[in-house]
Scaffold this motif. Structure first.
Motif, PDB file in Angstrom:
ATOM      1  N   PHE A 288       0.960  -0.825  -0.118  1.00  0.00           N
ATOM      2  CA  PHE A 288      -0.041   0.520   0.108  1.00  0.00           C
ATOM      3  C   PHE A 288       0.824   0.941   0.105  1.00  0.00           C
TER       4      PHE A 288
ATOM      5  N   ILE B 219       2.734   1.715  -3.408  1.00  0.00           N
ATOM      6  CA  ILE B 219       1.531   2.213  -4.303  1.00  0.00           C
ATOM      7  C   ILE B 219       1.188   3.670  -4.195  1.00  0.00           C
ATOM      8  N   ASP B 220       0.663   4.051  -2.668  1.00  0.00           N
ATOM      9  CA  ASP B 220       0.722   5.434  -1.861  1.00  0.00           C
ATOM     10  C   ASP B 220       1.488   5.899  -2.970  1.00  0.00           C
ATOM     11  N   ASP B 221       3.165   5.844  -2.544  1.00  0.00           N
ATOM     12  CA  ASP B 221       4.281   6.684  -3.192  1.00  0.00           C
ATOM     13  C   ASP B 221       4.362   6.722  -4.841  1.00  0.00           C
TER      14      ASP B 221
END
Lengths: 199, 257
Positions: B247, B250-252
């Motif tokens: 997570f 992906i967020d980064d």
């Protein structure tokens, strides 16, 4: 000193020399370097553009007015870097640009960056009235794109909504929408990200 | 309008299915693509028929419509297509068609495909080994281990990588991930891309880190991190620590172009 480094960027004849020149200029963190660093976005050199974007992001809000006014409407690649940098700096003066990028840009990568940026803007920098109306406009856009057909855009919308939920008066509509996504979204990865946003 | 083309444009499942038997091979090819793209289950049987098309051939001997029909059936993931796809494996004139049929059988995931695929592995004729090994890994046919281990020394690096992925999924030994990671730094862009997809099937922290540092487009990183996440969410030994790592990754990546 900065003048020389700016000239070195203008005179760089190979892609590798361009990267070095931009790195040297970026290291000064000099306000006078801002227009040149923005211009690098338009040189079709992704490594140099990445260095310039990182430097401008680190300079932060001081670079924002020029990032907005110097946006290149005719060079798509340059425009994408400007929007991505504005999203990373998170200055609320970029709200309108980020809203239109998140909703209508044709490149998913630009939409994702704008969506994440919309959740994280520093609302307290705005005056009292704007600090209440602006987050609501970000919310509308994020809810709209949370229905996009592309999973990564919906994922980015969830990340934006989670950050935006720090505004207590927006929590009710945000969690209502996340709740809906938990039951209707077709992608397991997106639903899992929604669950994470709840904690 | 002076056009003489009387065919209806492909805008609905009905028009697409009808267009599969059009006079124009390009239109038939597009119709097969359209049915797959929109996952039109009503097109399943018509696509199965197209696996045996004789009309559309290219100078090299290939069957473009057959290939596209097989890919579309893979997107439909309809088990009713399995018997036709298995029969299609007997066509030995077009390796790219065989490859598409194998990939479709893997995507459908029906165990009835296992024995026909093992037969191809035993065959003395050349086969699309990369797709074949990937399919056997997807269907978890671990009895093929002795033959597949030998492919680690195959002249094609893509076949070697497919074998390494199979061996990793079976044994969980990191040495096999390292074999794939080696290709992430290959000069050939297509080998790097193939390696990212191989790692996307392997839910391991080492694979996640390797994907993040790879010289491949962001969209490929996102897609394969998502594949790892999905595998993890479906697995019996779900590790929350690894999920949080994905997570975060992906967020980064969302803010990158």
């Amino acid at each position: 000193m900065t003048d020389e480094l700016i000239r070195a960027v203008a005179e760089a004849v190979t892609p590798a020399k361009m990267v070095t020149a931009v790195q040297n200029l970026a290291a000064t963190k000099d306000i006078a370097a801002i227009p040149t660093l923005i211009a690098v976005f338009g040189y079709n050199n992704p490594v140099a553009a990445g260095v310039a974007a990182t430097a401008l992001t680190e300079m932060g809000e001081i670079a924002v007015p020029q990032l907005i006014s110097q946006i290149d409407d005719y060079n798509y690649g340059a425009r994408a870097y400007s929007i991505r940098t504005l999203a990373a700096i998170a200055d609320p003066r970029a709200l309108d640009l980020l809203i239109s990028a998140a909703a209508t840009d044709f490149a998913p990568s630009v939409r994702r960056a704008a969506a994440k940026g919309l959740g994280n803007l520093h609302w307290s920098m705005l005056d009292f009235t704007a600090s209440h109306t602006a987050p609501k406009r970000a919310l509308e856009t994020l809810i709209f794109i949370s229905q996009d057909s592309e999973w990564s855009i919906r994922y980015a919308a969830v990340v934006g909504l989670q950050a935006l939920a720090k505004n207590s008066d927006l929590q009710q509509p945000i969690f209502a929408r996340l709740n809906q996504m938990l039951t209707t979204d077709t992608e397991k990865a997106v639903r899992a990200r929604v669950q994470l946003a709840y904690r | 309008m002076t056009t003489t083309n009387t065919a209806e444009p492909i805008l609905s499942p009905e028009t697409a299915i009808a267009a599969l038997s059009s006079d124009d091979n390009q239109i038939r090819y597009y119709a097969a693509w359209w049915l797959g793209k929109h996952q039109i289950q009503a097109g399943c049987m018509a696509l199965c028929d197209a696996l045996f098309d004789e009309r559309y051939r290219i100078p090299g001997g290939g069957y473009p419509l057959r290939r596209q029909a097989a890919r579309a059936l893979g997107q439909l993931k309809n088990p009713q297509a399995v018997p036709a796809l298995v029969t299609a494996l007997e066509c030995d004139e077009d390796l790219r068609f065989t490859e598409a049929a194998i990939a479709a059988l893997a995507a459908i995931g029906d165990k009835k495909a296992i024995n026909p695929l093992l037969n191809l592995l035993q065959s003395t004729q050349e086969q699309p080994y990369e797709a074949l090994i990937e399919a056997l890994a997807t269907l978890q046919v671990w009895s093929a281990q002795p033959q597949i281990e030998a492919f680690l020394k195959h002249p094609s690096e893509r076949v070697q990588c497919a074998a390494a992925r199979y061996m990793y999924l079976l044994t969980q030994q990191p040495q096999y991930i390292e074999r794939i990671v080696k290709n992430l730094y290959h000069d050939n862009m297509y080998l790097r891309w193939a390696a990212v997809f191989d790692l996307g099937a392997v839910g391991h922290q080492q694979a996640i880190q390797a994907i993040l540092t790879a010289q491949v487009p962001n969209s490929l990183k996102l897609l394969n991190l998502k594949r790892i996440l999905e595998t993890l969410l479906e697995s019996h030994n779900y590790e929350e620590k690894t999920a949080l790592l994905i997570f975060q990754a992906i967020d980064d990546l969302l803010i990158q172009l």
